[in-house]
Scaffold this motif. Structure first.
Motif, mmCIF file in Angstrom:
data_model
loop_
_atom_site.group_PDB
_atom_site.id
_atom_site.type_symbol
_atom_site.label_atom_id
_atom_site.label_comp_id
_atom_site.label_asym_id
_atom_site.label_seq_id
_atom_site.Cartn_x
_atom_site.Cartn_y
_atom_site.Cartn_z
ATOM 1 N N ASP A 376 0.829 -1.217 0.000
ATOM 2 C CA ASP A 376 0.000 0.000 0.000
ATOM 3 C C ASP A 376 0.859 1.260 0.000
ATOM 4 N N GLY A 377 1.963 1.217 -0.706
ATOM 5 C CA GLY A 377 2.820 2.393 -0.804
ATOM 6 C C GLY A 377 3.780 2.577 0.353
ATOM 7 N N LEU A 378 3.881 1.605 1.243
ATOM 8 C CA LEU A 378 4.785 1.728 2.387
ATOM 9 C C LEU A 378 5.871 0.656 2.332
ATOM 10 N N PRO A 390 7.531 -8.129 8.098
ATOM 11 C CA PRO A 390 7.662 -6.687 7.874
ATOM 12 C C PRO A 390 6.671 -5.893 8.705
ATOM 13 N N GLU A 391 7.129 -4.752 9.220
ATOM 14 C CA GLU A 391 6.289 -3.845 9.999
ATOM 15 C C GLU A 391 6.323 -2.480 9.321
ATOM 16 N N TYR A 392 5.169 -1.822 9.235
ATOM 17 C CA TYR A 392 5.015 -0.678 8.332
ATOM 18 C C TYR A 392 4.692 0.646 9.021
ATOM 19 N N ASP A 393 4.807 0.745 10.320
ATOM 20 C CA ASP A 393 4.371 1.945 11.027
ATOM 21 C C ASP A 393 5.392 3.078 10.897
ATOM 22 N N SER A 394 5.483 3.641 9.702
ATOM 23 C CA SER A 394 6.432 4.718 9.422
ATOM 24 C C SER A 394 5.943 5.537 8.238
ATOM 25 N N ALA A 395 6.072 6.860 8.369
ATOM 26 C CA ALA A 395 5.699 7.751 7.270
ATOM 27 C C ALA A 395 6.888 8.164 6.425
ATOM 28 N N ASP A 396 8.105 7.911 6.906
ATOM 29 C CA ASP A 396 9.273 8.401 6.173
ATOM 30 C C ASP A 396 10.103 7.308 5.501
ATOM 31 N N THR A 397 9.959 6.047 5.927
ATOM 32 C CA THR A 397 10.810 4.996 5.374
ATOM 33 C C THR A 397 10.646 4.869 3.862
ATOM 34 N N SER A 398 9.414 4.950 3.368
ATOM 35 C CA SER A 398 9.174 4.847 1.923
ATOM 36 C C SER A 398 9.855 5.984 1.170
ATOM 37 N N LEU A 399 9.893 7.167 1.772
ATOM 38 C CA LEU A 399 10.527 8.312 1.123
ATOM 39 C C LEU A 399 12.042 8.195 1.176
ATOM 40 N N TRP A 400 12.559 7.631 2.261
ATOM 41 C CA TRP A 400 13.994 7.345 2.311
ATOM 42 C C TRP A 400 14.364 6.295 1.259
ATOM 43 N N PHE A 401 13.448 5.402 0.946
ATOM 44 C CA PHE A 401 13.704 4.402 -0.103
ATOM 45 C C PHE A 401 13.980 5.102 -1.431
ATOM 46 N N ILE A 402 13.143 6.066 -1.787
ATOM 47 C CA ILE A 402 13.346 6.785 -3.048
ATOM 48 C C ILE A 402 14.650 7.582 -2.990
ATOM 49 N N TRP A 403 14.959 8.167 -1.843
ATOM 50 C CA TRP A 403 16.230 8.879 -1.635
ATOM 51 C C TRP A 403 17.413 7.933 -1.852
ATOM 52 N N ALA A 404 17.310 6.703 -1.325
ATOM 53 C CA ALA A 404 18.397 5.739 -1.480
ATOM 54 C C ALA A 404 18.543 5.301 -2.934
ATOM 55 N N GLU A 427 6.709 3.983 -7.892
ATOM 56 C CA GLU A 427 5.438 4.568 -8.322
ATOM 57 C C GLU A 427 4.305 4.197 -7.366
ATOM 58 N N GLU A 428 4.362 2.977 -6.827
ATOM 59 C CA GLU A 428 3.356 2.570 -5.845
ATOM 60 C C GLU A 428 3.453 3.418 -4.580
ATOM 61 N N ILE A 429 4.679 3.769 -4.190
ATOM 62 C CA ILE A 429 4.865 4.633 -3.025
ATOM 63 C C ILE A 429 4.216 5.993 -3.269
ATOM 64 N N ILE A 430 4.518 6.593 -4.409
ATOM 65 C CA ILE A 430 3.949 7.916 -4.713
ATOM 66 C C ILE A 430 2.428 7.845 -4.746
ATOM 67 N N PHE A 439 -2.390 3.827 8.357
ATOM 68 C CA PHE A 439 -2.184 4.760 9.466
ATOM 69 C C PHE A 439 -2.632 6.184 9.127
ATOM 70 N N GLY A 440 -3.412 6.339 8.055
ATOM 71 C CA GLY A 440 -3.893 7.655 7.667
ATOM 72 C C GLY A 440 -2.869 8.528 6.990
#
Length: 699
Positions: A376-378, A390-404, A427-430, A439-440
């Motif tokens: 779901d984009g995370l 896998p645990e997904y309670d993070s709003a920034d990890t997906s964005l750090w993925f694109i940074w990496a 693209e799924e993250i975006i 988590f909203g």
């Protein structure tokens, strides 16, 4: 039965230095300076309890302890086995209580334990030198006796080799080894069980210990002359640096002693494992590990020519873990050796720890492993200790993925791999952030990402107070719901990266990402930058949070930042004035009434301080990036960064034995947090800083 043949010390039977100690071995990586510490009989074991050594096996298992021979916290021991690699760790073997018996009446205990109000035994009085490389080595001198002990793990196996070599003695000596056995998960403690002790089975050259607490046995392969059966409990062992509860106590069981006879030039070893078959001959295992280290060194290319870059690059190998030796899936531990596989910390570490050191293939494998887990984009922020889920309670990890991924592309220009394996997850993250996800987490109409739930810590400032049960944590210590500044800067950066990569691939969506990024930057300027130029840490329902934290600096140091150069300069100056320390940046200004200068005490006290003033060493990375953006790479800037980054070398050698701890007290002298191990993000960010500042020949 005749005694077994004694093997000569082999690789450990080296020429002695003028001082009577074995010469330091040559290390396989250029510029890697051996770390060693000399002691005398006045050494205070309490003062050295935070100097920790550790080795790993590449599948999540490890051995660790203090350099005195004491275990400082409950997770220390000679064999922490990964039963569900790279997680599911259990502590199988705590340590050996070593006793050296020499004629005519000499009996010397070499081990060290902390008990309430005292140390017993006091083997630190005989420890004359500790060596970290190529594996932890302890040298003991008792009169004319010189005994060497070493510890390493076998690659890809839950097996630790503990060896002993006698370099000097007036005559033969007897070495008695009493194993202390916990057989428990890492976070628990054992207490004496008179009615139900572990079950012990002895066979020639092998002792097997079983307990209902763990599903596999502890197997000790040995070459002892005999096994002395003397079951007992060692009660009240204290762990002064325990992360869960400093001063925690444990009772440890033993079946008896392995009795060895040693002559000068001979070596013996015990292999502790979860059931492997094979020899206990030390030279055989040494050659195997030496070959593995040599191959690892050949695959490295540190970004600097100095000892700091070499040491950081050398440490990177111990963060890499797989489910099994040849598995394509590769993980990075965030906090080694005890942490489970990480998401956020792995991605923050990746550009420096893997790309800057020439490890392109492991970098691809880590990115591909995380890309397969996008939901779901995370991207997972971590993987569980039990089951490695896998645990997904993070709003920034997906964005750090694109940074990496951006840093991977800048380092390799490998668009083919990105298009094949990473583009769809990106693209799924975006899309997940555009539509709203778990988590909203999602983007509002004005372009900013909002975190609606104040009870969930979804940013990197994710400390929880401990709850009443193991599965139900308490409240979030540092609520950052609303619009956090670094989340929205990462969101803007991710959109610009997608725009650039789409252009490189000749795809039509580049214009869409450009328009969206323009919308986000405009709203970011309106919301986060005050009329006076101050930057808010977060915005919640129109209310700005002026807390002075390092999150604006994280935003300013991104490859695409929504700040102007002038705004980034203001952020940098504020950070240098109130947050910067020799070990990283504070998480809150000392001028703030909520500031806590020490991260110590029980879990609750540590959680309350973790992001309220505690220094995080990985933040040196955003600091270096922002300095270079604002001030450019002049000789003066390079000299200043050389001093700041180079400061870590002395600390790694003397205070931290080749690792970079994650956390330090906000107040001077900035002591590391109790039980803090090595952090991948900190080591990675330092390597990234060395590369960005072009500190070749200097770091």
């Amino acid at each position: 039965m005749s005694p077994p043949l004694r093997k000569h010390a082999g690789a450990n039977r080296r020429h002695l230095e003028a001082g009577g100690l074995p010469v330091l071995p040559a290390l396989p990586l250029k510029n890697l300076k051996p770390i060693f510490l000399d002691f005398d009989d006045s050494m205070d074991p309490a003062a050295w309890a935070r100097r920790i050594w550790w080795v790993s096996n590449g599948i999540g298992g490890y051995a660790a302890g203090a350099i005195t021979g004491m275990n400082s916290c409950r997770s220390h021991g000679l064999l922490a086995a990964a039963l569900d690699p790279p997680a599911g760790r259990v502590l199988m073997l705590s340590k050996f209580e070593e006793t050296l018996v020499a004629a005519p009446r000499g009996r010397y205990e070499l081990s060290v334990n902390r008990h309430p109000g005292t140390f017993h035994p006091e083997g630190h009085r005989y420890l004359v030198q500790f060596r970290l490389d190529p594996w932890p080595t302890f040298l003991y001198r008792i009169g004319g006796i010189l005994l060497e002990k070493w510890v390493f793990m076998l690659p890809g196996e839950n097996a630790t080799v503990v060896g002993y070599a006698l370099h000097a003695a007036p005559g033969p000596v007897r070495l008695n080894l009493r194993p202390l056995i916990p057989l428990r998960p890492l976070d628990r403690l054992t207490t004496e069980r008179v009615a139900d002790p572990p079950k012990c089975v002895e066979r020639p050259g092998e002792v097997t210990i079983e307990s209902p607490e763990v599903p596999v046995p502890l197997v000790l392969h040995h070459s002892a002359e005999w096994v002395e059966s003397a079951p007992c409990w060692v009660r009240g062992v204290v762990y002064p640096e325990d992360r869960f509860s400093p001063g925690a106590r444990e009772d440890l069981w033993s079946f008896g002693e392995l009795v060895h006879l040693l002559r000068v030039g001979e070596a013996v070893a015990v292999v502790a494992s979860t059931g492997r078959q094979g020899t206990a001959e030390p030279a055989f295992h040494q050659r195997r590990v030496e070959n593995t280290l040599t191959v690892a060194a050949r695959l490295q290319d540190p970004p600097g020519a100095g000892t700091l870059a070499a040491r950081l690059s050398w440490s990177a190998e111990q963060f890499l873990v797989r489910k099994k030796p040849l598995d394509e899936r590769l993980f990075l531990q965030g906090a080694a050796p005890t942490g489970p596989p990480a998401g956020r910390e792995a991605l923050i570490a990746l550009p420096g720890l893997l790309l800057a050191t020439g490890r392109q293939e492991p970098a691809r494998a880590v990115l591909e492993t995380l890309a397969r887990e996008v939901k779901d984009g995370l991207v997972p922020v971590r993987f569980s200790e039990e089951g490695c889920f896998p645990e997904y309670d993070s709003a920034d990890t997906s964005l750090w993925f694109i940074w990496a991924v951006w840093h991977y592309w800048k380092s390799t220009r490998d668009l083919k791999f990105i298009r094949k394996s990473l583009l769809l997850p990106m693209e799924e993250i975006i899309q997940g952030y555009l539509d709203g996800t778990l988590f909203g987490i999602g983007m509002e109409e004005d372009g900013l990402v909002v975190l609606p739930d104040e009870t969930l810590p979804l940013t990197w400032m994710d400390a929880w107070e401990p709850g009443k049960t193991r599965s139900a944590p308490g409240c979030a210590v540092t609520p950052r719901n609303g619009c956090p500044v670094e989340i929205n800067a990462l969101w803007y950066c991710a959109l610009k990266i997608m725009e650039t990569l789409e252009e490189e691939m000749g795809r039509r969506r580049a214009a869409t990402f450009h328009r969206l990024a323009h919308l986000v930057q405009g709203r970011f300027q309106q919301v986060f930058v005050s009329p006076t130029g101050a930057v808010y840490d977060r915005v919640l329902e129109g209310l700005q949070d002026p807390s002075h934290r390092p999150n604006a600096l994280i935003a300013a140091g991104l490859p695409f930042t929504p700040f102007s150069k002038e705004q980034a300069a203001r952020v940098l100056a504020d950070a240098e004035r109130e947050l910067l320390t020799p070990f990283g940046l504070r998480t809150l200004s000392p001028k703030d009434g909520r500031y806590q200068g020490r991260c110590a005490g029980n879990l609750k006290a540590q959680a309350q301080a973790m992001h309220q003033g505690t220094v995080w060493s990985w933040l040196m990375g955003p600091y270096v990036s922002t300095v270079l953006k604002v001030r450019r790479l002049t000789r003066s800037v390079q000299s200043d960064l050389k001093g700041r980054i180079g400061f870590f070398l002395e600390q790694m050698e003397r205070r931290h034995l080749g690792i970079v701890p994650a956390l330090f007290d906000g107040d001077a002298p900035h002591a590391p947090r109790a039980g803090a191990g090595a952090e991948a993000a900190a080591a990675g960010m330092l390597l990234k800083g060395i590369q960005e500042a072009k500190l070749r020949e200097r770091a």
